[in-house]
Design a protein around this motif. Sequence first.
Motif, short mmCIF file in Angstrom:
data_model
loop_
_atom_site.label_atom_id
_atom_site.label_comp_id
_atom_site.label_asym_id
_atom_site.label_seq_id
_atom_site.Cartn_x
_atom_site.Cartn_y
_atom_site.Cartn_z
N LEU A 17 0.74 -1.21 0.10
CA LEU A 17 0.05 0.05 0.11
C LEU A 17 0.83 1.34 0.09
N GLN A 18 2.03 1.47 0.81
CA GLN A 18 2.85 2.46 0.82
C GLN A 18 3.51 2.77 -0.42
N ALA A 19 3.93 1.36 -1.30
CA ALA A 19 4.59 1.65 -2.51
C ALA A 19 3.41 2.16 -3.44
N ALA A 20 2.43 1.71 -3.27
CA ALA A 20 1.08 2.26 -4.42
C ALA A 20 0.93 3.72 -4.37
N PHE A 21 0.85 4.32 -2.83
CA PHE A 21 0.77 5.52 -2.80
C PHE A 21 1.78 6.38 -3.31
#
Length: 318
Positions: A17-21
């Motif tokens: 999720l952090q990578a996506a954001f």
Amino acid sequence: MMRELHVSLNQTQKVRLQAAFQHLSDIGSQASSGLLVSVSDTIPVNNEDGILKGHGTSEHDGQVVATLCGVVERVNKLVYVRALRARYKPEVGDIIVGRVIEIAPKRWKLEINFSQDAVLMLQSMNLPDGIQRRRTVVDELNMRTIFEENDVICAEVRGFQHDGSLHLQARSQKYGKLERGQLLRVPAYLVKRRKQHFHDLEQYGVDLILGCNGFIWVGEHVVPADNEMVEDQESTLKDKEQSYTPLEIRQNICRIANSVRLISALGFAISVDAIIDTAEASKSSNIDIKDMLGAEFYVQTAEREVQKRISLLKKKRG
């Protein structure tokens, strides 16, 4: 961001999720000419003459500075700052969804996610008989048979009173009472003003109304009635009361509603295309309706948004 769904992510999902954001942030900085600013940041205008300072800007020591956090927008010589998050600011012509909270003389009061309640006057709506005429004392006595407390209504912003409260109107067949569906509340800034806020999702048998005020209605499709059909409607009223929403339609309502909840929790702009894309993705992945609000599909939706924006960026460049 995740407080609405209370999603419990494992360590792998958190990293994804952090990578996506992070990807979304990088793509946003590449795709938009708008500059992110906070309060007191200087807005570069290249020493141009005749610059017009709009909302969210001020002049200090000969420089244009931001007075709120947001994105710098420019239209010719006009420079202004668009807030990323803001409360609903009504405009005449807005399509809104609200809930009746009080019946007063010749008017209904509605909660519309605004600092003040809105007012729908008896004279500003179509009567059930469909006849255009002056409202009488009998009409006023029968107001509760039209709308009562807790009814959900769709209407249009007609104007403002001197005290700042809103006047609504519902003179079209597309406005009025909403039944057999779900009312969702999302941050108003996620719903952009568009030419069309009423959507008939034929493949689902569902009506979707994106209220500018952040109230969204997802319900069984209803065919607007013409005035000539009023007598036929009255004769079949009992049949309608005894009818029910088919199971498949109810499931579709829940799937579309969960798509809205998911998009809102992620902080993405809410549009009919985004909602349908999320619903179709859940079906193609064999995700149950209840599992759409789970951690894995939450992360998958964010990752899918990254891929979508990368494709759009490549099209613009190519």
